[in-house]
Design a protein around this motif. Structure first.
Motif, PDB file in Angstrom:
ATOM      1  N   ASN A  59       0.820  -1.222   0.034  1.00  0.00           N
ATOM      2  CA  ASN A  59       0.020  -0.150   0.186  1.00  0.00           C
ATOM      3  C   ASN A  59       0.836   1.207  -0.034  1.00  0.00           C
ATOM      4  O   ASN A  59       0.179   2.171   0.440  1.00  0.00           O
ATOM      5  CB  ASN A  59      -0.838  -0.096   1.309  1.00  0.00           C
ATOM      6  CG  ASN A  59      -1.832  -0.998   1.038  1.00  0.00           C
ATOM      7  OD1 ASN A  59      -2.690  -1.080   0.260  1.00  0.00           O
ATOM      8  ND2 ASN A  59      -1.768  -1.964   2.170  1.00  0.00           N
ATOM      9  N   ALA A  68      -1.292  -1.913  -4.541  1.00  0.00           N
ATOM     10  CA  ALA A  68      -2.821  -1.460  -4.604  1.00  0.00           C
ATOM     11  C   ALA A  68      -2.816  -0.618  -5.959  1.00  0.00           C
ATOM     12  O   ALA A  68      -3.848  -0.402  -6.609  1.00  0.00           O
ATOM     13  CB  ALA A  68      -3.004  -0.905  -3.559  1.00  0.00           C
ATOM     14  N   GLU A  69      -1.953   0.522  -6.050  1.00  0.00           N
ATOM     15  CA  GLU A  69      -1.981   1.448  -7.177  1.00  0.00           C
ATOM     16  C   GLU A  69      -2.228   0.610  -8.546  1.00  0.00           C
ATOM     17  O   GLU A  69      -2.914   0.968  -9.296  1.00  0.00           O
ATOM     18  CB  GLU A  69      -0.859   2.348  -7.165  1.00  0.00           C
ATOM     19  CG  GLU A  69      -1.218   3.614  -7.976  1.00  0.00           C
ATOM     20  CD  GLU A  69       0.037   4.545  -8.042  1.00  0.00           C
ATOM     21  OE1 GLU A  69       0.838   4.377  -7.124  1.00  0.00           O
ATOM     22  OE2 GLU A  69      -0.261   5.591  -9.056  1.00  0.00           O
ATOM     23  N   ALA A  71      -2.787  -2.437  -9.190  1.00  0.00           N
ATOM     24  CA  ALA A  71      -3.995  -3.192  -9.265  1.00  0.00           C
ATOM     25  C   ALA A  71      -5.206  -2.230  -9.730  1.00  0.00           C
ATOM     26  O   ALA A  71      -5.965  -2.720 -10.534  1.00  0.00           O
ATOM     27  CB  ALA A  71      -4.177  -4.069  -8.091  1.00  0.00           C
ATOM     28  N   LYS A  72      -5.239  -1.240  -9.106  1.00  0.00           N
ATOM     29  CA  LYS A  72      -6.463  -0.260  -9.358  1.00  0.00           C
ATOM     30  C   LYS A  72      -6.270  -0.099 -10.760  1.00  0.00           C
ATOM     31  O   LYS A  72      -7.272  -0.022 -11.579  1.00  0.00           O
ATOM     32  CB  LYS A  72      -6.162   0.788  -8.457  1.00  0.00           C
ATOM     33  CG  LYS A  72      -7.388   1.868  -8.421  1.00  0.00           C
ATOM     34  CD  LYS A  72      -7.440   2.958  -7.233  1.00  0.00           C
ATOM     35  CE  LYS A  72      -8.501   3.979  -7.646  1.00  0.00           C
ATOM     36  NZ  LYS A  72      -7.791   5.100  -8.154  1.00  0.00           N
ATOM     37  N   TYR A  74      -4.700  -1.199 -13.509  1.00  0.00           N
ATOM     38  CA  TYR A  74      -5.003  -2.240 -14.409  1.00  0.00           C
ATOM     39  C   TYR A  74      -6.348  -2.889 -14.365  1.00  0.00           C
ATOM     40  O   TYR A  74      -6.932  -3.200 -15.409  1.00  0.00           O
ATOM     41  CB  TYR A  74      -4.080  -3.386 -13.846  1.00  0.00           C
ATOM     42  CG  TYR A  74      -2.576  -3.236 -14.636  1.00  0.00           C
ATOM     43  CD1 TYR A  74      -1.521  -2.450 -14.457  1.00  0.00           C
ATOM     44  CD2 TYR A  74      -2.669  -3.965 -15.999  1.00  0.00           C
ATOM     45  CE1 TYR A  74      -0.607  -2.171 -15.106  1.00  0.00           C
ATOM     46  CE2 TYR A  74      -1.385  -3.696 -16.750  1.00  0.00           C
ATOM     47  CZ  TYR A  74      -0.340  -2.757 -16.260  1.00  0.00           C
ATOM     48  OH  TYR A  74       0.670  -2.504 -16.949  1.00  0.00           O
ATOM     49  N   LYS A  75      -7.046  -2.668 -13.178  1.00  0.00           N
ATOM     50  CA  LYS A  75      -8.306  -3.267 -13.123  1.00  0.00           C
ATOM     51  C   LYS A  75      -9.328  -2.320 -14.045  1.00  0.00           C
ATOM     52  O   LYS A  75     -10.403  -2.401 -14.956  1.00  0.00           O
ATOM     53  CB  LYS A  75      -9.131  -3.350 -11.658  1.00  0.00           C
ATOM     54  CG  LYS A  75      -8.583  -4.465 -11.099  1.00  0.00           C
ATOM     55  CD  LYS A  75      -9.682  -5.192 -10.287  1.00  0.00           C
ATOM     56  CE  LYS A  75      -9.571  -6.638  -9.963  1.00  0.00           C
ATOM     57  NZ  LYS A  75      -9.821  -7.105  -8.692  1.00  0.00           N
ATOM     58  N   GLU A  76      -8.949  -0.802 -13.387  1.00  0.00           N
ATOM     59  CA  GLU A  76      -9.877   0.063 -14.184  1.00  0.00           C
ATOM     60  C   GLU A  76      -9.816  -0.039 -15.748  1.00  0.00           C
ATOM     61  O   GLU A  76     -10.572   0.406 -16.408  1.00  0.00           O
ATOM     62  CB  GLU A  76      -9.197   1.487 -13.899  1.00  0.00           C
ATOM     63  CG  GLU A  76     -10.042   1.955 -12.449  1.00  0.00           C
ATOM     64  CD  GLU A  76      -9.352   3.342 -12.039  1.00  0.00           C
ATOM     65  OE1 GLU A  76      -9.729   3.624 -10.864  1.00  0.00           O
ATOM     66  OE2 GLU A  76      -8.622   4.018 -12.643  1.00  0.00           O
ATOM     67  N   LEU A 124      -3.688  -8.199  -8.582  1.00  0.00           N
ATOM     68  CA  LEU A 124      -4.909  -7.608  -8.719  1.00  0.00           C
ATOM     69  C   LEU A 124      -5.591  -7.717  -7.527  1.00  0.00           C
ATOM     70  O   LEU A 124      -6.660  -7.174  -7.388  1.00  0.00           O
ATOM     71  CB  LEU A 124      -5.722  -8.206 -10.116  1.00  0.00           C
ATOM     72  CG  LEU A 124      -5.025  -7.942 -11.475  1.00  0.00           C
ATOM     73  CD1 LEU A 124      -5.891  -8.654 -12.282  1.00  0.00           C
ATOM     74  CD2 LEU A 124      -5.043  -6.432 -11.461  1.00  0.00           C
ATOM     75  N   ALA A 127      -6.463  -4.581  -5.366  1.00  0.00           N
ATOM     76  CA  ALA A 127      -7.414  -3.505  -5.652  1.00  0.00           C
ATOM     77  C   ALA A 127      -8.601  -3.755  -4.625  1.00  0.00           C
ATOM     78  O   ALA A 127      -9.137  -4.545  -4.385  1.00  0.00           O
ATOM     79  CB  ALA A 127      -7.789  -3.704  -7.372  1.00  0.00           C
ATOM     80  N   LYS A 128      -8.981  -2.396  -4.473  1.00  0.00           N
ATOM     81  CA  LYS A 128      -9.978  -2.157  -3.476  1.00  0.00           C
ATOM     82  C   LYS A 128     -11.543  -2.407  -4.095  1.00  0.00           C
ATOM     83  O   LYS A 128     -11.444  -2.071  -5.141  1.00  0.00           O
ATOM     84  CB  LYS A 128      -9.911  -1.086  -2.602  1.00  0.00           C
ATOM     85  CG  LYS A 128      -9.022  -1.546  -1.679  1.00  0.00           C
ATOM     86  CD  LYS A 128      -8.466  -0.102  -0.907  1.00  0.00           C
ATOM     87  CE  LYS A 128      -7.043  -0.343  -0.047  1.00  0.00           C
ATOM     88  NZ  LYS A 128      -6.153   0.512  -0.225  1.00  0.00           N
TER      89      LYS A 128
END
Ligand code: HEC
Length: 128
Positions: A59, A68-69, A71-72, A74-76, A124, A127-128
């Motif tokens: 984090n 976390a960044e 993952a966020k 890449y998910k978006e 991934l 990611a929250k």
């Protein structure tokens, strides 16, 4: 003496129940987070032969962006970490630091597909 032993047991019980709030345990989350997740292989590579942990913390930005960044983003964007790690796609998180990350492709390009997939799913999961 007895009291201390009881305290210790309570503490262990408490720690092992506290899966969710990894942040409360500070910097050493690499050991706590993954015991819970189904991404054990990815975690092993991330913290083991991949050496990713030395630049990526869960984090917190250190040398590289936090997991976390990454993952966020890449998910978006629906992007593929596997493609990135095999140099099939361009950096989207912090292109200005790409040259630092590039040195790792010597490792990641030689990983078998299932290990790359495991790494990707492990990352991934942050990611929250
Ligand atoms: C020497 C430090 C270092 C190590 C070790 C390292 N990284 Fe990185 N990583 C970086 C830096 C710096 C960036 C930011 C530049 C960038 O975005 O490409 C980055 C970015 C990334 C990104 C985002 C790429 C994007 O689209 O911008 C991913 C995914 C990633 N690293 C995965 C890994 C994995 C998996 C490992 C272990 C195999 C690893 N990194 C090991 C420094 C490192």
């Amino acid at each position: 003496m007895k009291k201390n032993a009881l305290l210790l047991i309570l503490l262990i019980a408490f720690v092992s129940c506290k899966k969710e709030t990894t942040e409360a345990f500070g910097k050493n989350d690499s050991e706590i987070v993954e015991t819970v997740k189904p991404n054990d292989l990815g975690e092993q590579i991330f913290n083991g032969k991949g050496m990713c942990y030395s630049c990526h913390k869960p984090n917190q930005k250190v040398i590289g962006p936090s997991v976390a960044e990454i993952a966020k983003i890449y998910k978006e964007k629906g992007a593929s970490i596997t493609d990135f790690l095999t140099e099939k796609s361009k950096p989207i998180v912090d292109p200005s630091q790409y040259s630092v990350m590039k040195t790792n492709f010597a490792i990641t390009k030689n990983l078998p597909k299932e290990e790359l997939a495991a790494l990707e799913s492990y990352m991934l999961s942050f990611a929250k």
